[in-house]
Design a protein around this motif. Structure first.
Motif, PDB file in Angstrom:
ATOM      1  N   LEU A 253       0.860  -1.209   0.045  1.00 47.30           N
ATOM      2  CA  LEU A 253      -0.103   0.072   0.034  1.00 47.30           C
ATOM      3  C   LEU A 253       0.881   1.147   0.194  1.00 47.30           C
ATOM      4  CD1 LEU A 253      -2.751  -1.154   2.690  1.00 47.30           C
ATOM      5  CD2 LEU A 253      -2.816  -1.414   0.148  1.00 47.30           C
ATOM      6  N   ALA A 254       1.211   1.833  -1.176  1.00 45.35           N
ATOM      7  CA  ALA A 254       2.139   2.922  -1.180  1.00 45.35           C
ATOM      8  C   ALA A 254       3.264   2.774  -0.726  1.00 45.35           C
ATOM      9  CB  ALA A 254       1.247   4.072  -1.070  1.00 45.35           C
ATOM     10  N   GLY A 255       3.959   1.673  -0.546  1.00 39.74           N
ATOM     11  CA  GLY A 255       5.353   1.407  -0.025  1.00 39.74           C
ATOM     12  C   GLY A 255       5.080   0.695   1.427  1.00 39.74           C
ATOM     13  N   LYS A 256       3.861   0.680   1.934  1.00 40.27           N
ATOM     14  CA  LYS A 256       3.905   0.092   3.150  1.00 40.27           C
ATOM     15  C   LYS A 256       3.486  -1.387   2.813  1.00 40.27           C
ATOM     16  CE  LYS A 256       3.361   3.428   6.405  1.00 40.27           C
ATOM     17  NZ  LYS A 256       4.031   3.590   7.619  1.00 40.27           N
ATOM     18  N   ARG A 257       4.425  -2.468   2.906  1.00 43.48           N
ATOM     19  CA  ARG A 257       4.326  -3.673   2.653  1.00 43.48           C
ATOM     20  C   ARG A 257       4.099  -4.680   3.758  1.00 43.48           C
ATOM     21  NH1 ARG A 257       8.408  -1.738  -0.730  1.00 43.48           N
ATOM     22  NH2 ARG A 257       8.216  -2.283  -2.830  1.00 43.48           N
TER      23      ARG A 257
ATOM     24  N   ALA B 142       3.494  -4.179  13.840  1.00 44.24           N
ATOM     25  CA  ALA B 142       2.540  -4.349  12.726  1.00 44.24           C
ATOM     26  C   ALA B 142       1.767  -2.853  12.722  1.00 44.24           C
ATOM     27  CB  ALA B 142       1.875  -5.557  12.522  1.00 44.24           C
ATOM     28  N   VAL B 143       0.936  -2.781  13.767  1.00 45.37           N
ATOM     29  CA  VAL B 143      -0.093  -1.656  13.831  1.00 45.37           C
ATOM     30  C   VAL B 143       0.809  -0.545  13.738  1.00 45.37           C
ATOM     31  CG1 VAL B 143      -1.754  -0.746  15.439  1.00 45.37           C
ATOM     32  CG2 VAL B 143      -1.774  -3.093  15.199  1.00 45.37           C
ATOM     33  N   ALA B 144       1.851  -0.270  14.616  1.00 49.42           N
ATOM     34  CA  ALA B 144       2.626   1.005  14.389  1.00 49.42           C
ATOM     35  C   ALA B 144       3.068   1.311  12.935  1.00 49.42           C
ATOM     36  CB  ALA B 144       3.816   0.892  15.348  1.00 49.42           C
ATOM     37  N   ALA B 145       3.327   0.174  12.092  1.00 46.86           N
ATOM     38  CA  ALA B 145       4.001   0.383  10.900  1.00 46.86           C
ATOM     39  C   ALA B 145       2.943   1.024   9.866  1.00 46.86           C
ATOM     40  CB  ALA B 145       4.689  -0.912  10.349  1.00 46.86           C
ATOM     41  N   VAL B 146       1.783   0.514  10.285  1.00 47.39           N
ATOM     42  CA  VAL B 146       0.710   0.882   9.414  1.00 47.39           C
ATOM     43  C   VAL B 146       0.496   2.281   9.666  1.00 47.39           C
ATOM     44  CG1 VAL B 146      -1.962   0.587   8.618  1.00 47.39           C
ATOM     45  CG2 VAL B 146      -0.299  -1.326   9.162  1.00 47.39           C
ATOM     46  N   GLY B 147       0.876   3.023  10.742  1.00 48.08           N
ATOM     47  CA  GLY B 147       0.538   4.305  10.670  1.00 48.08           C
ATOM     48  C   GLY B 147      -0.078   4.661  11.929  1.00 48.08           C
ATOM     49  N   PHE B 148      -0.656   3.972  12.894  1.00 44.69           N
ATOM     50  CA  PHE B 148      -1.370   4.183  13.997  1.00 44.69           C
ATOM     51  C   PHE B 148      -0.442   4.817  15.065  1.00 44.69           C
ATOM     52  CE2 PHE B 148      -4.414   1.094  11.981  1.00 44.69           C
ATOM     53  CZ  PHE B 148      -5.635   1.932  12.008  1.00 44.69           C
TER      54      PHE B 148
ATOM     55  N   VAL C 283      -1.266   2.545  20.995  1.00 42.93           N
ATOM     56  CA  VAL C 283      -0.795   1.238  20.162  1.00 42.93           C
ATOM     57  C   VAL C 283      -0.551   0.281  20.906  1.00 42.93           C
ATOM     58  CG1 VAL C 283       0.696   0.379  18.439  1.00 42.93           C
ATOM     59  CG2 VAL C 283      -0.273   2.710  18.047  1.00 42.93           C
ATOM     60  N   HIS C 284       0.476   0.323  21.743  1.00 45.21           N
ATOM     61  CA  HIS C 284       0.973  -0.733  22.624  1.00 45.21           C
ATOM     62  C   HIS C 284      -0.385  -1.452  23.566  1.00 45.21           C
ATOM     63  CE1 HIS C 284       5.578  -0.207  21.624  1.00 45.21           C
ATOM     64  NE2 HIS C 284       4.824  -0.129  20.570  1.00 45.21           N
ATOM     65  N   GLY C 285      -0.828  -0.652  24.426  1.00 46.90           N
ATOM     66  CA  GLY C 285      -1.802  -0.825  25.176  1.00 46.90           C
ATOM     67  C   GLY C 285      -3.049  -1.487  24.364  1.00 46.90           C
TER      68      GLY C 285
END
Length: 109
Positions: A33-37, A64-70, A79-81
């Motif tokens: 997704l536009a460079g987010k693999r 994974a959740v952080a890498a998506v942009g959250f 994100v972690h909690g």
């Protein structure tokens, strides 16, 4: 457009895109997704259980959740909690379902 990968198809209709990918290649597949693999685990009880019970050092839901942009959107603490909370819910669901299966089979006899 190679740079955008699947981003435009995903943006048009995310559910239809994911359904089409799953139908074409199976329950586990990669998207760009536009460079987010990322790798999508779209279904199958065994696949979901492997993800839910994988140790953080092996398969990091947080990363994974952080890498998506959250991470930028909600903050790393949320994100972690939140990711840990969701993982506990999924694990509890599978654990309670596995415990109930023998009783369900017995009741069906």
């Amino acid at each position: 457009l190679p740079l955008l990968g699947h981003a435009l198809a995903y943006k048009r209709d995310p559910a239809a895109f994911l359904d089409a990918q799953r139908a074409a290649v199976g329950d586990v597949f990669r998207v760009n997704l536009a460079g987010k693999r990322m790798v999508v685990v779209a279904g199958g009880r065994e696949n979901v259980m492997k993800v839910a019970f994988a140790p953080e050092r092996v398969l990091s839901a947080r990363d994974a959740v952080a890498a998506v942009g959250f991470g930028e959107l909600l903050g790393e603490r949320n994100v972690h909690g939140g990711t840990d909370y969701h993982k506990r819910i999924i694990q509890a669901h599978f654990t309670s379902m596995d415990a109930q299966v023998p009783a369900l089979f017995e009741a069906a006899r």
